[in-house]
Design a protein around this motif. Sequence first.
Motif, PDB file in Angstrom:
ATOM      1  N   LEU A  45       0.831  -1.215   0.000  1.00 12.23           N
ATOM      2  CA  LEU A  45       0.000   0.000   0.000  1.00 12.23           C
ATOM      3  C   LEU A  45       0.861   1.258   0.000  1.00 12.23           C
ATOM      4  O   LEU A  45       0.545   2.251  -0.654  1.00 12.23           O
ATOM      5  N   LYS A  46       1.971   1.159   0.805  1.00  9.97           N
ATOM      6  CA  LYS A  46       2.873   2.306   0.829  1.00  9.97           C
ATOM      7  C   LYS A  46       3.501   2.549  -0.547  1.00  9.97           C
ATOM      8  O   LYS A  46       3.640   3.699  -0.998  1.00  9.97           O
ATOM      9  N   ALA A  50       3.007   5.857  -2.909  1.00 11.69           N
ATOM     10  CA  ALA A  50       4.116   6.647  -3.473  1.00 11.69           C
ATOM     11  C   ALA A  50       3.969   6.790  -4.986  1.00 11.69           C
ATOM     12  O   ALA A  50       4.198   7.863  -5.572  1.00 11.69           O
ATOM     13  N   GLU A  51       3.583   5.716  -5.639  1.00 14.29           N
ATOM     14  CA  GLU A  51       3.419   5.753  -7.102  1.00 14.29           C
ATOM     15  C   GLU A  51       2.270   6.667  -7.500  1.00 14.29           C
ATOM     16  O   GLU A  51       2.362   7.457  -8.450  1.00 14.29           O
ATOM     17  N   LEU A  52       1.151   6.582  -6.723  1.00  7.89           N
ATOM     18  CA  LEU A  52       0.010   7.454  -7.019  1.00  7.89           C
ATOM     19  C   LEU A  52       0.368   8.918  -6.816  1.00  7.89           C
ATOM     20  O   LEU A  52      -0.052   9.794  -7.585  1.00  7.89           O
ATOM     21  N   GLN A  53       1.154   9.169  -5.779  1.00  9.09           N
ATOM     22  CA  GLN A  53       1.568  10.554  -5.534  1.00  9.09           C
ATOM     23  C   GLN A  53       2.410  11.075  -6.692  1.00  9.09           C
ATOM     24  O   GLN A  53       2.259  12.221  -7.128  1.00  9.09           O
ATOM     25  N   GLU A  55       2.304  10.003  -9.802  1.00  3.16           N
ATOM     26  CA  GLU A  55       1.420  10.205 -10.946  1.00  3.16           C
ATOM     27  C   GLU A  55       0.603  11.493 -10.795  1.00  3.16           C
ATOM     28  O   GLU A  55       0.376  12.211 -11.773  1.00  3.16           O
ATOM     29  N   MET A  56       0.171  11.758  -9.577  1.00  6.98           N
ATOM     30  CA  MET A  56      -0.578  12.985  -9.342  1.00  6.98           C
ATOM     31  C   MET A  56       0.285  14.218  -9.609  1.00  6.98           C
ATOM     32  O   MET A  56      -0.176  15.196 -10.214  1.00  6.98           O
ATOM     33  N   ASP A  57       1.534  14.116  -9.176  1.00  2.69           N
ATOM     34  CA  ASP A  57       2.444  15.247  -9.438  1.00  2.69           C
ATOM     35  C   ASP A  57       2.659  15.428 -10.944  1.00  2.69           C
ATOM     36  O   ASP A  57       2.679  16.558 -11.455  1.00  2.69           O
ATOM     37  N   ASP A  58       2.822  14.307 -11.647  1.00  2.76           N
ATOM     38  CA  ASP A  58       3.002  14.395 -13.103  1.00  2.76           C
ATOM     39  C   ASP A  58       1.760  14.950 -13.790  1.00  2.76           C
ATOM     40  O   ASP A  58       1.854  15.799 -14.699  1.00  2.76           O
ATOM     41  N   ASP A  59       0.580  14.450 -13.365  1.00  2.00           N
ATOM     42  CA  ASP A  59      -0.665  14.943 -13.972  1.00  2.00           C
ATOM     43  C   ASP A  59      -0.855  16.429 -13.704  1.00  2.00           C
ATOM     44  O   ASP A  59      -1.356  17.173 -14.568  1.00  2.00           O
ATOM     45  N   LYS A  60      -0.463  16.851 -12.521  1.00  2.00           N
ATOM     46  CA  LYS A  60      -0.590  18.272 -12.199  1.00  2.00           C
ATOM     47  C   LYS A  60       0.287  19.123 -13.110  1.00  2.00           C
ATOM     48  O   LYS A  60      -0.137  20.176 -13.607  1.00  2.00           O
TER      49      LYS A  60
END
Length: 311
Positions: A45-46, A50-53, A55-60
């Motif tokens: 989960l950790k 981290a991967e989702l974070q 991706e979120m930074d990249d999408d932003k």
Amino acid sequence: GIALLIAASCPWVAAGVSARVSEALRRDAQSSLKDRPVMKVVRLLKDMQAELQKEMDDDKAVFEQLSCWCKQNDEEKSAAIDMGNQHVEQLKSSLSEDAAKVVELKAKRKDTWDELQADKQALESARAIRMKEKQAFHAEETDLIEAVKACKQAVTVLSKHNPSMAQVQAVAKALQAARVQELAMSSGSAVGRLSSQVIHEFVQQAASGSTSSFLGVPGFQSYAPRSGQIFGILRQMQADFEASLSDTQKAELKAQEQFDQLRVAKRDEIDSGEQEIVSLDGKIADFGEKIAQETKELEDTQAQLALDTEF
């Protein structure tokens, strides 16, 4: 039991064994905790977090770039649409002005063409009139030259003391052939009519060929022909014909000079008109080409404007 026995008999050995057992138990506990399924899920989960974070930074970052691009593109499209509309209006205005200019040039060309044809017609009419005048002059000049020649010959013959009948008859025929009588009548004066009458009688009596008739010729009743009426009339007619010939030649020369001046002036007008026609045709062709180019440019601009507006 053995451990208890060892502990009772050897206290220092028991203490070392106890320490080792505790350490082994601690290590076993830690190792068991890591290898448990729950801890594996936690670690997974950790990692996902981290991967989702990331991706979120990249999408932003991508969103910020897209937002900037869309804003910039919208501004550029709006500017392009405004410029396109302005260009369309400019092209329409220019096409309207060009069309009006073509109409004006064609009207001017028609007027110039009409003037050119009028100048050509005037020159041709003047040339035809000059040709008739020249033909009439040549005929009149020939008649006067022959009349002068006949009168001069008659004066020469009749000035002799005793001209023969053959000489008189030859003179009479020459006067008749030169139409001296008609030329004298054409003057319209009283002297001209009298001279014509005397010449007529002279020719008629000389043509009879009889001596009596010859003696009846005015001025020949005596043997002094120089003093006779016919002699004086012939000399006067000769002078009149020579004067008429000179006047006629001068009039012809003046008429020819006037025609030459007219021809030069009309030729200049015709040349100028023809050059003007060529110039106007060139301008009309240039405006026609310009209109065609502007029409194509207007169609392309309107097509691009429609695409920009739709997008």
